[in-house]
Design a protein around this motif. Structure first.
Motif, PDB file in Angstrom:
ATOM      1  N   PRO A 310       0.803  -1.224   0.000  1.00 48.14           N
ATOM      2  CA  PRO A 310       0.000   0.000   0.000  1.00 48.14           C
ATOM      3  C   PRO A 310       0.835   1.272   0.000  1.00 48.14           C
ATOM      4  N   THR A 311       1.961   1.264   0.718  1.00 51.23           N
ATOM      5  CA  THR A 311       2.797   2.468   0.759  1.00 51.23           C
ATOM      6  C   THR A 311       3.404   2.751  -0.602  1.00 51.23           C
ATOM      7  N   LEU A 312       3.830   1.703  -1.302  1.00 46.44           N
ATOM      8  CA  LEU A 312       4.370   1.879  -2.646  1.00 46.44           C
ATOM      9  C   LEU A 312       3.304   2.445  -3.592  1.00 46.44           C
ATOM     10  N   CYS A 313       2.078   1.937  -3.487  1.00 45.10           N
ATOM     11  CA  CYS A 313       0.988   2.453  -4.326  1.00 45.10           C
ATOM     12  C   CYS A 313       0.744   3.931  -4.053  1.00 45.10           C
ATOM     13  N   ARG A 314       0.775   4.330  -2.794  1.00 48.02           N
ATOM     14  CA  ARG A 314       0.561   5.737  -2.461  1.00 48.02           C
ATOM     15  C   ARG A 314       1.649   6.621  -3.057  1.00 48.02           C
ATOM     16  N   VAL A 315       2.894   6.222  -2.922  1.00 44.88           N
ATOM     17  CA  VAL A 315       3.990   7.035  -3.444  1.00 44.88           C
ATOM     18  C   VAL A 315       3.936   7.094  -4.972  1.00 44.88           C
ATOM     19  N   MET A 316       3.650   5.963  -5.616  1.00 40.42           N
ATOM     20  CA  MET A 316       3.510   5.959  -7.072  1.00 40.42           C
ATOM     21  C   MET A 316       2.426   6.938  -7.518  1.00 40.42           C
ATOM     22  N   ALA A 317       1.299   6.947  -6.792  1.00 43.63           N
ATOM     23  CA  ALA A 317       0.194   7.833  -7.160  1.00 43.63           C
ATOM     24  C   ALA A 317       0.578   9.300  -7.001  1.00 43.63           C
ATOM     25  N   TYR A 318       1.374   9.614  -5.997  1.00 43.61           N
ATOM     26  CA  TYR A 318       1.801  11.000  -5.818  1.00 43.61           C
ATOM     27  C   TYR A 318       2.562  11.527  -7.041  1.00 43.61           C
ATOM     28  N   PHE A 319       3.401  10.669  -7.630  1.00 38.13           N
ATOM     29  CA  PHE A 319       4.312  11.140  -8.678  1.00 38.13           C
ATOM     30  C   PHE A 319       3.881  10.752 -10.092  1.00 38.13           C
ATOM     31  N   HIS A 320       2.783  10.007 -10.254  1.00 32.64           N
ATOM     32  CA  HIS A 320       2.508   9.426 -11.567  1.00 32.64           C
ATOM     33  C   HIS A 320       2.210  10.463 -12.649  1.00 32.64           C
ATOM     34  N   ASP A 321       1.759  11.654 -12.270  1.00 33.21           N
ATOM     35  CA  ASP A 321       1.396  12.674 -13.255  1.00 33.21           C
ATOM     36  C   ASP A 321       2.289  13.904 -13.197  1.00 33.21           C
ATOM     37  N   PHE A 422      -2.613   7.681 -31.581  1.00 35.38           N
ATOM     38  CA  PHE A 422      -3.375   8.096 -30.406  1.00 35.38           C
ATOM     39  C   PHE A 422      -3.204   7.124 -29.240  1.00 35.38           C
ATOM     40  N   ARG A 423      -2.189   6.295 -29.283  1.00 37.11           N
ATOM     41  CA  ARG A 423      -1.928   5.367 -28.182  1.00 37.11           C
ATOM     42  C   ARG A 423      -0.681   5.780 -27.406  1.00 37.11           C
ATOM     43  N   TYR A 424      -0.710   5.529 -26.099  1.00 38.28           N
ATOM     44  CA  TYR A 424       0.462   5.771 -25.257  1.00 38.28           C
ATOM     45  C   TYR A 424       1.577   4.791 -25.638  1.00 38.28           C
ATOM     46  N   PRO A 425       2.816   5.173 -25.370  1.00 40.90           N
ATOM     47  CA  PRO A 425       3.931   4.308 -25.803  1.00 40.90           C
ATOM     48  C   PRO A 425       4.087   3.025 -24.997  1.00 40.90           C
ATOM     49  N   GLY A 426       3.482   2.970 -23.793  1.00 40.66           N
ATOM     50  CA  GLY A 426       3.612   1.755 -22.979  1.00 40.66           C
ATOM     51  C   GLY A 426       4.948   1.726 -22.243  1.00 40.66           C
ATOM     52  N   PRO A 427       5.321   0.589 -21.712  1.00 38.26           N
ATOM     53  CA  PRO A 427       4.658  -0.722 -21.778  1.00 38.26           C
ATOM     54  C   PRO A 427       3.452  -0.826 -20.852  1.00 38.26           C
ATOM     55  N   LYS A 428       2.773  -1.974 -20.923  1.00 45.52           N
ATOM     56  CA  LYS A 428       1.656  -2.237 -20.031  1.00 45.52           C
ATOM     57  C   LYS A 428       2.165  -2.427 -18.598  1.00 45.52           C
ATOM     58  N   PRO A 429       1.306  -2.249 -17.603  1.00 44.73           N
ATOM     59  CA  PRO A 429       1.737  -2.447 -16.210  1.00 44.73           C
ATOM     60  C   PRO A 429       2.376  -3.815 -15.998  1.00 44.73           C
ATOM     61  N   GLN A 430       3.514  -3.803 -15.308  1.00 48.13           N
ATOM     62  CA  GLN A 430       4.275  -5.029 -15.087  1.00 48.13           C
ATOM     63  C   GLN A 430       4.189  -5.540 -13.648  1.00 48.13           C
ATOM     64  N   THR A 431       3.597  -4.773 -12.748  1.00 48.87           N
ATOM     65  CA  THR A 431       3.469  -5.202 -11.356  1.00 48.87           C
ATOM     66  C   THR A 431       2.033  -4.983 -10.886  1.00 48.87           C
ATOM     67  N   LYS A 432       1.694  -5.648  -9.792  1.00 47.30           N
ATOM     68  CA  LYS A 432       0.343  -5.483  -9.232  1.00 47.30           C
ATOM     69  C   LYS A 432       0.089  -4.037  -8.832  1.00 47.30           C
ATOM     70  N   GLU A 433       1.102  -3.416  -8.238  1.00 44.21           N
ATOM     71  CA  GLU A 433       0.922  -2.047  -7.766  1.00 44.21           C
ATOM     72  C   GLU A 433       0.617  -1.082  -8.909  1.00 44.21           C
ATOM     73  N   ILE A 434       1.303  -1.252 -10.049  1.00 38.22           N
ATOM     74  CA  ILE A 434       1.050  -0.354 -11.180  1.00 38.22           C
ATOM     75  C   ILE A 434      -0.304  -0.665 -11.817  1.00 38.22           C
ATOM     76  N   GLY A 435      -0.714  -1.938 -11.832  1.00 39.31           N
ATOM     77  CA  GLY A 435      -2.048  -2.276 -12.309  1.00 39.31           C
ATOM     78  C   GLY A 435      -3.130  -1.624 -11.460  1.00 39.31           C
ATOM     79  N   ILE A 436      -2.954  -1.641 -10.145  1.00 34.48           N
ATOM     80  CA  ILE A 436      -3.892  -0.971  -9.249  1.00 34.48           C
ATOM     81  C   ILE A 436      -3.892   0.529  -9.508  1.00 34.48           C
ATOM     82  N   LEU A 437      -2.694   1.107  -9.707  1.00 29.47           N
ATOM     83  CA  LEU A 437      -2.595   2.542  -9.995  1.00 29.47           C
ATOM     84  C   LEU A 437      -3.342   2.897 -11.277  1.00 29.47           C
TER      85      LEU A 437
END
Length: 538
Positions: A310-321, A422-437
């Motif tokens: 959960p802490t990793l998901c929170r930090v990822m969300a802070y910086f993802h944009d 019109f597609r993002y360059p990727g790659p697709k999410p490679q971990t559970k945390e990024i999939g949740i994000l």
């Protein structure tokens, strides 16, 4: 064409375009690790050298002074080490195949065994101090604590067992030492499995010292050792555990940099909203900043539901944009009402600006030396998904243009809109945390468009977004099972219902006007100064 020739050709082509004024001279940073470093970490020869060096060191320690020497002690030590390495290969193959992690495990175990043997030899040389069994009270839990914090509980438990067996064999072939090391090591693993603050390491060291001292005192009483020496040695055991934890806390950042690993302690530090990038986001793109905070709350709750970090998901969300800092006013959450800069742009140009926030975010993350998992979250949180709004707009404009040409009888055919543009360059999410994000980001953005966010509408929205990501195959590589995906969806729905619930409509308040006996109702239609003053003060 080899990889080096291809890079040289691309560099030459970029230089030619810069000379013609068709490209800027800026070279975008990349998040790729150097090829030589990756090769070194995966090299078979380096792995063989590490295993051979560790085995030779332990065998050499078996020849160091022994009070009750066994004739074939070196052979026993060799068999124990080889068995330990085989167990590591079978149970933790990801650790065994990474030379940096293998070096950490072997190096920390060697330090542990060396300390145990060193204390034992010292007691043999100072027998006049009547401290011959002091090595029982020195729980050298350096390896279990360090490996658990950096590599996880399974690696920590393996280190406890392998270190205790090796140390007990080399130190007087003592079963008592084996038992004490197992107790102290397992206590250290248990206390550091969820360490989130530096002080947690200190308490883990105290617990390790207490466990070792209690076990040592019990064995001392059983062997009728003098109580005065027992309490002195027990105190030394506690101090030794504290010193071990302080040592690990001091050198932990160095090991993190060397291994490229991040611990829960690092994620808690990065969750500080005073980070320079987050402060810039708050000042220059407040809409994106608020969106990131909301996504962080959603992602953290969803991660708890499926056992992710959960802490990793929170930090990822802070910086993802953070990449939106380059052109913040081109994103909906930062636009001034009534002013849409995309109205004057073509759909392809608008999509290019929207998509570029991923690359800009990676560039900013590298400039600020953010950890690799955060950089990967910035790259992957949109996968290779479609910027549907501008793609649909481009298709509609293309169809209208085709109809216009047909009506006017103008020759020419429309080549159509290229979806890849019109597609993002990727790659697709490679971990559970990024999939949740990815899911939390999409759900939070879409929820802002709900005019009347009833519980049923929220559930339908979340379900629709989840199905879109599944059918677009964006979640195929993140490791989330279908059961876990729908657990995440349920938690996101629950959180959104709580955050977007409608408030009760309070009755209007009557306000007495001085002593005239007249009253005015507080509401939007009242023009009395008293009503406006009271309304403004609430």
């Amino acid at each position: 064409m080899t990889l080096s020739e291809l890079r040289w050709f691309r560099g030459l082509e970029h230089w030619r375009l810069v000379r013609k004024g068709m490209a800027c001279g800026r070279l975008r940073r990349t998040a790729q690790r150097p090829a030589w470093l990756v090769g070194l970490d995966r090299s078979l020869w380096v792995r063989v050298l590490l295993c051979a060096g560790f085995t030779a060191s332990v065998v050499a320690l078996s020849f160091w002074r022994q009070q009750h020497s066994t004739g074939c002690l070196w052979l026993l030590a060799l068999l124990v080490v080889l068995s330990s390495l085989l167990l590591l290969y079978l149970e933790l193959p990801e650790v065994f195949r990474s030379n940096s992690q293998l070096g950490l495990v072997c190096g920390s175990m060697l330090v542990n065994v060396l300390i145990s043997k060193g204390v034992y030899v010292w007691t043999l040389q100072h027998q006049q101090w009547e401290l011959r069994d002091i090595y029982f009270y020195v729980p050298t839990a350096f390896a279990p604590l360090l490996v658990t914090v950096l590599l996880g509980v399974r690696a920590g438990v393996y280190t406890v067992v392998a270190t205790a067996l090796t140390a007990a064999l080399l130190v007087n072939q003592s079963l008592i030492l084996l038992a004490l090391d197992l107790v102290a090591g397992c206590t250290g693993v248990y206390c550091t499995r969820n360490a989130r603050r530096r002080r947690d390491l200190l308490w883990a060291g105290v617990a390790v010292g207490l466990a070792g001292s209690i076990g040592g005192v019990l064995f001392g009483w059983a062997s009728r050792t003098s109580q005065a020496y027992l309490w002195q040695e027990a105190l030394l055991s506690v101090l030794s555990g504290i010193a071990t934890s302080l040592l690990i806390g001091t050198f932990l950042p160095i090991f993190e940099d060397l291994l490229g690993a991040q611990t829960a302690l690092s994620w808690v530090e990065l969750a500080d909203l005073n980070h320079p990038l987050l402060r810039r986001l708050m000042m220059e793109a407040p809409g994106t900043y608020h969106h990131s905070l909301m996504v962080a709350n959603l992602a953290e709750a969803a991660a708890v539901a499926v056992g992710a970090n959960p802490t990793l998901c929170r930090v990822m969300a802070y910086f993802h944009d953070v990449g939106k800092l380059t052109n913040p006013h081109y994103f909906a959450e930062n636009m001034v009402p009534g002013a849409n800069p995309h109205d004057s742009l073509s759909p392809s140009m608008s999509a290019l600006i929207i998509i570029s926030h991923v690359k800009e975010g990676v560039d900013l993350a590298l400039q600020h030396r953010l950890p690799r998992p955060i950089i990967e979250a910035i790259q992957q949180h949109h996968g290779d998904g479609l910027v549907y709004y501008f793609y649909h707009r481009a298709k509609r404009m293309s169809e209208d243009a085709q109809v216009g040409r047909q009506l006017l009888g103008v020759p020419g055919s429309d080549s159509g809109v290229q979806e890849g543009t019109f597609r993002y360059p990727g790659p697709k999410p490679q971990t559970k945390e990024i999939g949740i994000l990815m899911l939390a980001d999409a759900v939070e953005s879409a929820s802002r468009c709900l005019e009347k966010p009833t519980p049923q509408r929220i559930e339908e929205l979340v379900e629709e977004i989840v199905w879109q990501r599944i059918w677009d195959r964006q979640l195929d590589e993140c490791g989330l099972s279908l059961k876990e995906i729908w657990k995440v969806a349920a938690r996101l729905s629950s959180m959104l219902k709580t955050a977007m619930h409608s408030r009760l409509q309070y009755p209007k308040q009557e306000i007495r006007d001085g002593g005239s006996g007249q009253s005015a109702k507080r509401g939007s239609g009242s023009d009395s100064p008293a009503a406006r003053s009271t309304s403004a003060s609430r």
